[in-house]
Scaffold this active site. Structure first.
Site, PDB file in Angstrom:
ATOM      1  N   ASN A 103       2.790 -15.174  -0.691  1.00  0.00           N
ATOM      2  CA  ASN A 103       3.370 -13.888  -1.073  1.00  0.00           C
ATOM      3  C   ASN A 103       4.743 -14.066  -1.717  1.00  0.00           C
ATOM      4  O   ASN A 103       5.442 -15.043  -1.471  1.00  0.00           O
ATOM      5  CB  ASN A 103       3.458 -12.963   0.143  1.00  0.00           C
ATOM      6  N   HIS A 131       4.238 -19.643  -4.194  1.00  0.00           N
ATOM      7  CA  HIS A 131       4.074 -18.924  -5.468  1.00  0.00           C
ATOM      8  C   HIS A 131       5.392 -18.297  -5.942  1.00  0.00           C
ATOM      9  O   HIS A 131       5.390 -17.414  -6.803  1.00  0.00           O
ATOM     10  CB  HIS A 131       3.000 -17.836  -5.339  1.00  0.00           C
ATOM     11  N   ALA A 161      -4.191  -7.728  10.142  1.00  0.00           N
ATOM     12  CA  ALA A 161      -3.072  -8.548  10.639  1.00  0.00           C
ATOM     13  C   ALA A 161      -2.342  -7.861  11.791  1.00  0.00           C
ATOM     14  O   ALA A 161      -2.064  -8.490  12.817  1.00  0.00           O
ATOM     15  CB  ALA A 161      -2.111  -8.840   9.494  1.00  0.00           C
TER      16      ALA A 161
HETATM   17  P1  NAD Z   1      -5.464 -12.972  -1.507  1.00  0.00           P
HETATM   18  O1  NAD Z   1      -6.122 -14.174  -1.988  1.00  0.00           O
HETATM   19  O2  NAD Z   1      -4.089 -13.104  -0.963  1.00  0.00           O
HETATM   20  O3  NAD Z   1      -6.458 -12.218  -0.438  1.00  0.00           O
HETATM   21  C1  NAD Z   1      -6.249 -11.037   0.244  1.00  0.00           C
HETATM   22  C2  NAD Z   1      -6.979 -11.205   1.600  1.00  0.00           C
HETATM   23  O4  NAD Z   1      -6.412 -10.299   2.525  1.00  0.00           O
HETATM   24  C3  NAD Z   1      -8.484 -10.916   1.570  1.00  0.00           C
HETATM   25  O5  NAD Z   1      -9.189 -11.964   2.202  1.00  0.00           O
HETATM   26  C4  NAD Z   1      -8.614  -9.619   2.390  1.00  0.00           C
HETATM   27  O6  NAD Z   1      -9.839  -9.545   3.123  1.00  0.00           O
HETATM   28  C5  NAD Z   1      -7.433  -9.738   3.307  1.00  0.00           C
HETATM   29  N1  NAD Z   1      -6.912  -8.482   3.853  1.00  0.00           N
HETATM   30  C6  NAD Z   1      -6.870  -7.260   3.286  1.00  0.00           C
HETATM   31  N2  NAD Z   1      -6.246  -6.377   4.095  1.00  0.00           N
HETATM   32  C7  NAD Z   1      -5.864  -7.086   5.206  1.00  0.00           C
HETATM   33  C8  NAD Z   1      -5.159  -6.747   6.392  1.00  0.00           C
HETATM   34  N3  NAD Z   1      -4.714  -5.500   6.618  1.00  0.00           N
HETATM   35  N4  NAD Z   1      -4.938  -7.718   7.314  1.00  0.00           N
HETATM   36  C9  NAD Z   1      -5.382  -8.993   7.110  1.00  0.00           C
HETATM   37  N5  NAD Z   1      -6.061  -9.360   6.003  1.00  0.00           N
HETATM   38  C10 NAD Z   1      -6.292  -8.418   5.059  1.00  0.00           C
HETATM   39  O7  NAD Z   1      -5.507 -11.913  -2.576  1.00  0.00           O
HETATM   40  P2  NAD Z   1      -4.907 -11.314  -3.846  1.00  0.00           P
HETATM   41  O8  NAD Z   1      -4.479  -9.928  -3.499  1.00  0.00           O
HETATM   42  O9  NAD Z   1      -5.872 -11.507  -4.941  1.00  0.00           O
HETATM   43  O10 NAD Z   1      -3.602 -12.149  -4.179  1.00  0.00           O
HETATM   44  C11 NAD Z   1      -3.586 -13.216  -5.051  1.00  0.00           C
HETATM   45  C12 NAD Z   1      -2.179 -13.733  -5.148  1.00  0.00           C
HETATM   46  O11 NAD Z   1      -1.337 -12.688  -5.703  1.00  0.00           O
HETATM   47  C13 NAD Z   1      -1.551 -14.040  -3.796  1.00  0.00           C
HETATM   48  O12 NAD Z   1      -1.851 -15.326  -3.410  1.00  0.00           O
HETATM   49  C14 NAD Z   1      -0.061 -13.777  -4.096  1.00  0.00           C
HETATM   50  O13 NAD Z   1       0.495 -14.890  -4.736  1.00  0.00           O
HETATM   51  C15 NAD Z   1      -0.076 -12.623  -5.059  1.00  0.00           C
HETATM   52  N6  NAD Z   1       0.112 -11.324  -4.352  1.00  0.00           N
HETATM   53  C16 NAD Z   1       1.200 -11.201  -3.532  1.00  0.00           C
HETATM   54  C17 NAD Z   1       1.396 -10.011  -2.841  1.00  0.00           C
HETATM   55  C18 NAD Z   1       2.612  -9.915  -1.929  1.00  0.00           C
HETATM   56  O14 NAD Z   1       3.600 -10.626  -2.161  1.00  0.00           O
HETATM   57  N7  NAD Z   1       2.574  -9.070  -0.896  1.00  0.00           N
HETATM   58  C19 NAD Z   1       0.499  -8.933  -2.987  1.00  0.00           C
HETATM   59  C20 NAD Z   1      -0.601  -9.095  -3.865  1.00  0.00           C
HETATM   60  C21 NAD Z   1      -0.778 -10.307  -4.532  1.00  0.00           C
END
Ligand code: NAD
Length: 279
Positions: free
Chosen positions: A117, A134, A265
Site C-alpha cells: 500500500n 510500491h 481485516a
Molecule cells: P490487491 O492485490 O491488493 O488485492 C486486494 C485484496 O483484498 C483481494 O484479495 C480482496 O479479496 C481483499 N479484500 C477486499 N476487502 C477486504 C477487507 N475488508 N479485508 C481484507 N481483505 C479484503 O489489489 P488491488 O486493489 O488490485 O491493488 C493492486 C495494487 O494497487 C496494490 O498492491 C497497491 O500497490 C495499490 N493499491 C494501494 C491501495 C492503498 O494504498 N490503500 C489501494 C488500492 C490499490
C-alpha cells in the site's frame, strides 16, 4: 469512537484462529504482508474489488508513467479524475482496528510490516518497521530516484479539492498541472515526482531487498488483503514458505496458505492479535 464489528466464529473457524495464534506465538520473527484489502475498511477502495476501476481507467493508459503522461496530454480531465479517485480516499483515511492491532504485535514478537500500500496507514498506526515496496503517495523522488521530500496529508487534501473542480470548466491541462505542482516539482526544489512504483518500474529500494530478506528470515508469514495478482510482490509468500515459514492468510476470498482465515481485516486481525497477547 469507531464502531468495530466482532465476528461470530463457527467451531471450525475458532479452531483455525487458535491454530494461527499458536503459530504466531511460536515465532521468533514475523512478517506481516499487507495489500489493498487491509485499508478497504479505512475507506480506501481496492482497485480489483471496486466495481471496474481498471475498466474506467484502463491499465494500459493509467498504470505506467508513459501511459499517464500520454493520457494527461490527450485527456487531462480524465487524468485529473483518475488522480482524484486515487488520492482523495487516502487523504481522508485513518488507520483502522486491523492496522492498530498489527502495531501492538511488535510488543510480543519482532515484526516487520511489508506493505504494497501507498497510504501510510501502518506508520500512522505506529508500526516502527514498515517496508513500502510500491512506494508512498506522500514521498517525493528526484528523476534519478533519490528521496527529496514529502507532501503532507493536508497538502494531499488540497490537491484533491483542486482536482475535483477540474471536472468542470476550461483550461483543464494547466489547472491540473497547478493542482499537482507539489508532486511534479514545478517549483523551487527542481523537478521531482511522486515516489510510486507503476507497471514496468523497479520495486522501491532498499525496501524490496529488505522485504525479500525478511521473508526468508521469518518463521511466520501472515498476509492480509492481498489478491496475489501483483508481481513480483506476490512471490514473497512463496519465498517465505520455501525458507520454512508457516503461512497465514486473512482475506474474504480463498487464499493459498497453511491457514486461511476467511473474513475482513477488522473482523479477524484484532481478535487474532488479542489471542496472541492473552494466552
Ligand atoms: P490487491 O492485490 O491488493 O488485492 C486486494 C485484496 O483484498 C483481494 O484479495 C480482496 O479479496 C481483499 N479484500 C477486499 N476487502 C477486504 C477487507 N475488508 N479485508 C481484507 N481483505 C479484503 O489489489 P488491488 O486493489 O488490485 O491493488 C493492486 C495494487 O494497487 C496494490 O498492491 C497497491 O500497490 C495499490 N493499491 C494501494 C491501495 C492503498 O494504498 N490503500 C489501494 C488500492 C490499490
Amino acid at each position: 469512537m469507531a464502531f468495530q464489528r466482532r465476528k461470530v466464529f463457527t467451531m471450525s473457524q475458532t479452531h483455525e484462529l487458535t491454530l494461527a495464534a499458536e503459530m504466531l506465538r511460536a515465532s521468533r520473527r514475523i512478517v506481516v504482508f499487507t495489500g489493498a484489502g487491509i485499508s478497504a475498511e479505512s475507506g480506501i477502495p481496492t482497485f480489483r474489488d471496486d466495481g471496474g476501476f481498471w475498466e474506467r481507467f484502463p491499465i494500459a493508459d493509467f498504470a505506467s508513467w508513459r501511459g499517464v503522461i500520454r493520457a494527461g496530454w490527450k485527456n487531462p480531465r480524465k487524468l485529473a479524475e483518475f488522480v482524484y479517485e486515487v488520492i482523495q480516499p487516502i487523504a481522508d483515511a485513518e488507520p483502522n482496528a486491523a492496522h492498530r492491532a498489527i502495531a501492538t504485535l511488535e510488543a510480543h514478537v519482532p515484526t516487520t510490516v511489508v506493505t504494497q500500500n501507498i497510504d501510510g496507514l501502518h506508520q500512522e498506526a505506529d508500526n516502527s518497521k514498515v517496508l513500502e515496496i510500491h512506494g508512498s503517495i506522500f514521498g517525493l523522488v528526484s528523476l534519478q530516484g533519490t528521496d527529496c521530500g514529502v507532501v503532507t496529508k493536508p497538502q494531499l487534501r488540497r490537491m484533491a479539492t483542486r482536482l475535483e473542480r477540474i471536472r468542470h470548466g476550461w483550461l483543464a491541462l494547466p489547472r491540473m498541472l497547478w493542482a499537482i505542482r507539489r508532486w511534479i516539482g514545478l517549483g523551487l526544489r527542481g523537478i521531482h515526482r511522486p515516489k510510486l512504483v507503476l507497471f514496468g518500474d523497479g520495486m522501491a529500494q532498499p525496501d524490496w531487498e529488505q522485504a525479500v530478506q525478511a521473508a526468508r528470515d521469518c518463521d511466520c508469514f501472515i498476509q492480509i488483503g492481498c489478491s496475489g495478482a501483483v508481481y513480483p510482490a506476490a512471490l514473497l509468500p512463496e519465498e517465505a514458505a520455501a525458507h520454512g515459514a508457516t503461512t497465514i492468510a486473512i482475506d474474504p476470498q480463498p487464499t493459498q496458505a497453511d491457514v486461511w482465515l476467511s473474513g475482513t481485516a477488522t473482523e479477524i486481525v484484532p481478535q487474532l492479535i488479542e489471542l496472541v497477547s492473552t494466552t
